[in-house]
Motif scaffolding. Sequence first.
Motif, PDB file in Angstrom:
ATOM      1  N   MET A   3       5.109   7.871   4.358  1.00  9.14           N
ATOM      2  CA  MET A   3       4.749   6.539   3.860  1.00  9.14           C
ATOM      3  C   MET A   3       3.235   6.294   3.930  1.00  9.14           C
ATOM      4  O   MET A   3       2.650   5.735   3.017  1.00  9.14           O
ATOM      5  N   PHE A   4       2.585   6.745   4.995  1.00  6.34           N
ATOM      6  CA  PHE A   4       1.149   6.543   5.158  1.00  6.34           C
ATOM      7  C   PHE A   4       0.369   7.263   4.052  1.00  6.34           C
ATOM      8  O   PHE A   4      -0.585   6.713   3.495  1.00  6.34           O
ATOM      9  N   THR A   5       0.763   8.456   3.715  1.00  7.97           N
ATOM     10  CA  THR A   5       0.084   9.226   2.662  1.00  7.97           C
ATOM     11  C   THR A   5       0.219   8.518   1.322  1.00  7.97           C
ATOM     12  O   THR A   5      -0.750   8.405   0.573  1.00  7.97           O
ATOM     13  N   TRP A   6       1.435   8.041   1.016  1.00 11.68           N
ATOM     14  CA  TRP A   6       1.636   7.302  -0.242  1.00 11.68           C
ATOM     15  C   TRP A   6       0.792   6.036  -0.282  1.00 11.68           C
ATOM     16  O   TRP A   6       0.189   5.705  -1.316  1.00 11.68           O
ATOM     17  N   LEU A   7       0.743   5.332   0.812  1.00  7.68           N
ATOM     18  CA  LEU A   7      -0.053   4.107   0.887  1.00  7.68           C
ATOM     19  C   LEU A   7      -1.534   4.411   0.669  1.00  7.68           C
ATOM     20  O   LEU A   7      -2.225   3.702  -0.075  1.00  7.68           O
ATOM     21  N   LEU A   8      -2.001   5.479   1.268  1.00  3.93           N
ATOM     22  CA  LEU A   8      -3.393   5.899   1.110  1.00  3.93           C
ATOM     23  C   LEU A   8      -3.696   6.257  -0.346  1.00  3.93           C
ATOM     24  O   LEU A   8      -4.736   5.870  -0.891  1.00  3.93           O
ATOM     25  N   ILE A   9      -2.791   6.953  -1.006  1.00  3.72           N
ATOM     26  CA  ILE A   9      -2.958   7.320  -2.418  1.00  3.72           C
ATOM     27  C   ILE A   9      -2.999   6.072  -3.301  1.00  3.72           C
ATOM     28  O   ILE A   9      -3.841   5.952  -4.192  1.00  3.72           O
ATOM     29  N   ILE A  10      -2.117   5.128  -3.031  1.00  2.00           N
ATOM     30  CA  ILE A  10      -2.064   3.891  -3.819  1.00  2.00           C
ATOM     31  C   ILE A  10      -3.349   3.080  -3.655  1.00  2.00           C
ATOM     32  O   ILE A  10      -3.924   2.604  -4.626  1.00  2.00           O
ATOM     33  N   VAL A  11      -3.829   2.962  -2.435  1.00  2.00           N
ATOM     34  CA  VAL A  11      -5.060   2.206  -2.171  1.00  2.00           C
ATOM     35  C   VAL A  11      -6.249   2.885  -2.851  1.00  2.00           C
ATOM     36  O   VAL A  11      -7.078   2.221  -3.486  1.00  2.00           O
ATOM     37  N   ALA A  12      -6.326   4.208  -2.763  1.00  2.00           N
ATOM     38  CA  ALA A  12      -7.426   4.943  -3.403  1.00  2.00           C
ATOM     39  C   ALA A  12      -7.375   4.781  -4.915  1.00  2.00           C
ATOM     40  O   ALA A  12      -8.403   4.570  -5.573  1.00  2.00           O
ATOM     41  N   ALA A  13      -6.183   4.874  -5.498  1.00  2.00           N
ATOM     42  CA  ALA A  13      -6.032   4.714  -6.947  1.00  2.00           C
ATOM     43  C   ALA A  13      -6.432   3.305  -7.386  1.00  2.00           C
ATOM     44  O   ALA A  13      -7.137   3.125  -8.381  1.00  2.00           O
ATOM     45  N   TYR A  14      -5.999   2.299  -6.633  1.00  2.00           N
ATOM     46  CA  TYR A  14      -6.365   0.920  -6.948  1.00  2.00           C
ATOM     47  C   TYR A  14      -7.882   0.740  -6.914  1.00  2.00           C
ATOM     48  O   TYR A  14      -8.466   0.122  -7.793  1.00  2.00           O
ATOM     49  N   PHE A  15      -8.511   1.290  -5.887  1.00  2.00           N
ATOM     50  CA  PHE A  15      -9.959   1.181  -5.742  1.00  2.00           C
ATOM     51  C   PHE A  15     -10.661   1.804  -6.948  1.00  2.00           C
ATOM     52  O   PHE A  15     -11.565   1.206  -7.534  1.00  2.00           O
ATOM     53  N   LEU A  16     -10.264   3.001  -7.331  1.00  2.00           N
ATOM     54  CA  LEU A  16     -10.900   3.680  -8.464  1.00  2.00           C
ATOM     55  C   LEU A  16     -10.671   2.944  -9.776  1.00  2.00           C
ATOM     56  O   LEU A  16     -11.595   2.776 -10.567  1.00  2.00           O
ATOM     57  N   ILE A  17      -9.464   2.486 -10.002  1.00  2.00           N
ATOM     58  CA  ILE A  17      -9.145   1.775 -11.243  1.00  2.00           C
ATOM     59  C   ILE A  17      -9.891   0.446 -11.310  1.00  2.00           C
ATOM     60  O   ILE A  17     -10.442   0.088 -12.349  1.00  2.00           O
ATOM     61  N   SER A  18      -9.944  -0.278 -10.191  1.00  2.00           N
ATOM     62  CA  SER A  18     -10.617  -1.586 -10.202  1.00  2.00           C
ATOM     63  C   SER A  18     -12.112  -1.443 -10.460  1.00  2.00           C
ATOM     64  O   SER A  18     -12.735  -2.329 -11.041  1.00  2.00           O
ATOM     65  N   ARG A  19     -12.720  -0.325 -10.050  1.00  2.00           N
ATOM     66  CA  ARG A  19     -14.150  -0.104 -10.283  1.00  2.00           C
ATOM     67  C   ARG A  19     -14.436   0.169 -11.756  1.00  2.00           C
ATOM     68  O   ARG A  19     -15.536  -0.055 -12.234  1.00  2.00           O
ATOM     69  N   MET A  20     -13.452   0.682 -12.480  1.00  2.00           N
ATOM     70  CA  MET A  20     -13.649   1.047 -13.880  1.00  2.00           C
ATOM     71  C   MET A  20     -13.236  -0.066 -14.845  1.00  2.00           C
ATOM     72  O   MET A  20     -13.592  -0.020 -16.008  1.00  2.00           O
ATOM     73  N   MET A  21     -12.505  -1.034 -14.360  1.00  2.00           N
ATOM     74  CA  MET A  21     -12.024  -2.120 -15.210  1.00  2.00           C
ATOM     75  C   MET A  21     -13.171  -3.067 -15.547  1.00  2.00           C
ATOM     76  O   MET A  21     -14.041  -3.311 -14.723  1.00  2.00           O
ATOM     77  N   PRO A  22     -13.162  -3.598 -16.769  1.00  2.00           N
ATOM     78  CA  PRO A  22     -14.207  -4.554 -17.122  1.00  2.00           C
ATOM     79  C   PRO A  22     -14.070  -5.835 -16.296  1.00  2.00           C
ATOM     80  O   PRO A  22     -12.970  -6.213 -15.913  1.00  2.00           O
TER      81      PRO A  22
END
Length: 120
Positions: A3-22
């Motif tokens: 569960m911790f690994t999945w949570l870490l992946i989700i948080v990292a993906a959110y961070f990267l996507i939010s930085r690229m969004m207008p």
Amino acid sequence: MDMFTWLLIIVAAYFLISRMMPAKGVANITTEEAKGKFKEKGTQFVDVRTAGEYKANHRKPFKNIPLHELKNRLAELDKNKEVVVICQSGMRSMKAAKVLKKQGFHNISNVRGGMGAWSQ
């Protein structure tokens, strides 16, 4: 995976996507649309690349205010006028647009693809 690994992946993906969004309230425009704004009185054009990048290749009427200096040089811009921002690829200018939005600017346009798209 646990569960911790999945949570870490989700948080990292959110961070990267939010930085690229207008940023909300920022228009993404093409280089052709930016060129069309050159005729509009009162529009401010800001190139947020480094001084060296700007010196090597720039377009008038863009004024060079490097991204790392933007917060300290906000007084050079009028919050009541449109600001068109550009960089090399569109990433730094999107960051600049977010800074301007947070500082109370309302009419902001980011040149999609930046100077890289301009020369094509």
